[in-house]
Write a protein that holds these residues in place. Structure first.
Motif, PDB file in Angstrom:
ATOM      1  N   ASP A  58      64.574   5.706  40.537  1.00 19.23           N
ATOM      2  CA  ASP A  58      65.962   5.857  40.977  1.00 19.23           C
ATOM      3  C   ASP A  58      66.525   4.536  41.495  1.00 19.23           C
ATOM      4  O   ASP A  58      66.771   4.365  42.691  1.00 19.23           O
ATOM      5  CB  ASP A  58      66.023   6.944  42.054  1.00 19.23           C
ATOM      6  CG  ASP A  58      67.443   7.322  42.430  1.00 19.23           C
ATOM      7  OD1 ASP A  58      68.371   7.003  41.661  1.00 19.23           O
ATOM      8  OD2 ASP A  58      67.613   7.946  43.499  1.00 19.23           O
ATOM      9  N   GLU A 103      68.943  13.034  45.676  1.00 18.43           N
ATOM     10  CA  GLU A 103      68.675  14.404  45.229  1.00 18.43           C
ATOM     11  C   GLU A 103      69.177  14.665  43.809  1.00 18.43           C
ATOM     12  O   GLU A 103      68.578  15.440  43.068  1.00 18.43           O
ATOM     13  CB  GLU A 103      69.292  15.397  46.208  1.00 18.43           C
ATOM     14  CG  GLU A 103      68.620  15.392  47.584  1.00 18.43           C
ATOM     15  CD  GLU A 103      69.239  16.385  48.536  1.00 18.43           C
ATOM     16  OE1 GLU A 103      70.234  17.050  48.145  1.00 18.43           O
ATOM     17  OE2 GLU A 103      68.743  16.509  49.677  1.00 18.43           O
ATOM     18  N   LEU A 140      66.447  13.395  41.689  1.00 23.46           N
ATOM     19  CA  LEU A 140      65.273  14.250  41.845  1.00 23.46           C
ATOM     20  C   LEU A 140      65.411  15.534  41.030  1.00 23.46           C
ATOM     21  O   LEU A 140      64.429  16.052  40.477  1.00 23.46           O
ATOM     22  CB  LEU A 140      65.068  14.575  43.324  1.00 23.46           C
ATOM     23  CG  LEU A 140      63.871  15.446  43.691  1.00 23.46           C
ATOM     24  CD1 LEU A 140      62.571  14.740  43.359  1.00 23.46           C
ATOM     25  CD2 LEU A 140      63.917  15.809  45.178  1.00 23.46           C
ATOM     26  N   TYR A 169      58.923  11.053  41.688  1.00 23.28           N
ATOM     27  CA  TYR A 169      60.172  10.339  41.986  1.00 23.28           C
ATOM     28  C   TYR A 169      59.829   9.077  42.749  1.00 23.28           C
ATOM     29  O   TYR A 169      59.060   9.107  43.725  1.00 23.28           O
ATOM     30  CB  TYR A 169      61.099  11.218  42.831  1.00 23.28           C
ATOM     31  CG  TYR A 169      62.292  10.488  43.436  1.00 23.28           C
ATOM     32  CD1 TYR A 169      63.554  10.599  42.873  1.00 23.28           C
ATOM     33  CD2 TYR A 169      62.150   9.697  44.588  1.00 23.28           C
ATOM     34  CE1 TYR A 169      64.650   9.934  43.415  1.00 23.28           C
ATOM     35  CE2 TYR A 169      63.239   9.032  45.138  1.00 23.28           C
ATOM     36  CZ  TYR A 169      64.477   9.155  44.549  1.00 23.28           C
ATOM     37  OH  TYR A 169      65.560   8.493  45.104  1.00 23.28           O
ATOM     38  N   ALA A 225      63.451   8.282  50.428  1.00 18.26           N
ATOM     39  CA  ALA A 225      63.240   9.251  49.353  1.00 18.26           C
ATOM     40  C   ALA A 225      63.752  10.624  49.779  1.00 18.26           C
ATOM     41  O   ALA A 225      63.634  11.002  50.943  1.00 18.26           O
ATOM     42  CB  ALA A 225      61.755   9.339  48.999  1.00 18.26           C
ATOM     43  N   ALA A 267      60.651  16.275  49.141  1.00 23.03           N
ATOM     44  CA  ALA A 267      59.969  16.798  47.964  1.00 23.03           C
ATOM     45  C   ALA A 267      60.298  18.271  47.761  1.00 23.03           C
ATOM     46  O   ALA A 267      60.354  19.045  48.721  1.00 23.03           O
ATOM     47  CB  ALA A 267      58.469  16.613  48.109  1.00 23.03           C
ATOM     48  N   VAL A 291      57.341  18.157  43.257  1.00 19.00           N
ATOM     49  CA  VAL A 291      57.595  16.785  42.816  1.00 19.00           C
ATOM     50  C   VAL A 291      57.088  15.815  43.890  1.00 19.00           C
ATOM     51  O   VAL A 291      57.408  15.947  45.067  1.00 19.00           O
ATOM     52  CB  VAL A 291      59.095  16.546  42.554  1.00 19.00           C
ATOM     53  CG1 VAL A 291      59.342  15.073  42.190  1.00 19.00           C
ATOM     54  CG2 VAL A 291      59.596  17.463  41.449  1.00 19.00           C
ATOM     55  N   THR A 322      57.298  12.518  45.808  1.00 23.64           N
ATOM     56  CA  THR A 322      58.357  11.549  46.062  1.00 23.64           C
ATOM     57  C   THR A 322      57.840  10.384  46.893  1.00 23.64           C
ATOM     58  O   THR A 322      56.969  10.545  47.745  1.00 23.64           O
ATOM     59  CB  THR A 322      59.545  12.201  46.791  1.00 23.64           C
ATOM     60  OG1 THR A 322      59.115  12.657  48.080  1.00 23.64           O
ATOM     61  CG2 THR A 322      60.106  13.366  46.002  1.00 23.64           C
TER      62      THR A 322
END
Length: 296
Positions: free
Chosen positions: A204, A210, A213, A222, A230, A233, A237, A239
């Protein structure tokens, strides 16, 4: 020597060019006579006070290309070596936007043979950020990656590095940047935050949080580019965010890729060191493709 600093936070007008003592290298350090130093968004963030440090002088600049002109004890470089380096620090009294900078010897790599100092100065921070972010994602050949901000400096390097690893890259960028990001190795392109999902991972670089994500499949990964920022999560996922670190060996690998033609160095413009305020003002306008570079 002259150096670019801030002593109070604000917009481009907070930037000052001051006279200060030339720094001396200590054990395991080298001093570089700066030929070129890139201006990055992190410099604007430091200038604005995002990282704190109020009440003192803070030097700006992380990237440097130049010539070793003094060597401390136990530093395995020689005076006259043409090098690139990362000089990380968000609250140090001097950065690389200066006539001379001192860095750890282990932060230094031989400069690209195929690029001039101006172009080489765009590599260290953004190249290391991209490769260290990709390391966090732990992708294997054939997996899918969405790179947001793919036309930017970090995003562009990430597209090239990921494609070289055999990853299927989808680039998210403005519609007018499609040709650019495809030339960097993106297999697919999307121009909006609402688009294809189900990617194995997202890098990103545009800091969408988000929204980025949400494009990752359950159990994917991510990686963000702002330390500690970040999104939480969800759906299993994983992160995380990259906190770029100086790494001369890794930087040397990136230099080799530049010399092989596998990494593209992009310069958006150059400014004299004394025109640092103008360079910051141009960066603040946005729409810069590549990096602005200061020349002492």
């Amino acid at each position: 020597m002259r150096a670019v600093v801030v002593t109070s936070f604000g917009g481009p007008e907070a930037v000052q060019v001051v006279e200060t003592e030339v720094p001396e290298p200590g054990a395991g350090q080298v001093r570089i006579k700066v030929a070129a130093a890139a201006l990055n968004p992190v410099d604007a963030a430091v200038r604005a006070g995002v990282f704190g440090g109020a009440g003192g002088r803070i030097g700006l600049g992380w990237d440097v290309a130049g010539t070793v002109d003094a060597v401390g004890p136990a530093a395995a470089w020689s005076v006259g070596d043409e090098v690139v380096a990362l000089a990380p620090g968000v609250a140090e009294p001097l950065g690389s936007h200066a006539e001379y900078v001192v860095v750890g010897a282990d932060a230094v790599a031989e400069a690209p043979a195929t690029a001039d100092a101006v172009s080489a100065a765009t590599l260290p921070l953004n190249g290391l950020t991209a490769v260290q972010a990709l390391d966090l994602l732990e992708l294997t050949p054939g997996q899918s990656l969405l790179v947001t901000g793919a036309a930017g400096a970090v995003g562009g390097y990430a597209v090239q590095l990921a494609a070289r690893r055999g990853v299927s890259v989808t680039a998210l960028a403005r519609a007018e940047d499609e040709e650019l990001v495809r030339s960097l190795g993106a297999a697919h392109f999307t121009a909006g935050e609402a688009g294809p999902a189900g990617f194995d991972a997202v890098l990103d670089a545009a800091v969408l949080g988000e929204a980025a994500l949400a494009r990752v499949r359950d159990g994917g990964a991510y990686a963000g580019v702002i330390p500690g920022a970040a999104p939480a999560a969800v759906r299993g996922v994983r992160t995380g965010t990259v906190e770029v670190r100086a790494d001369g060996e890794r930087l040397a690998e990136l230099v080799r890729l530049v010399d092989e033609g596998a990494l593209t160095l992009r310069v958006a413009g150059t400014y004299a060191l004394d025109d640092a305020v103008k360079a910051h003002a141009r960066l603040a306008e946005g729409g810069v493709r590549g990096r602005l570079v200061l020349l002492p």
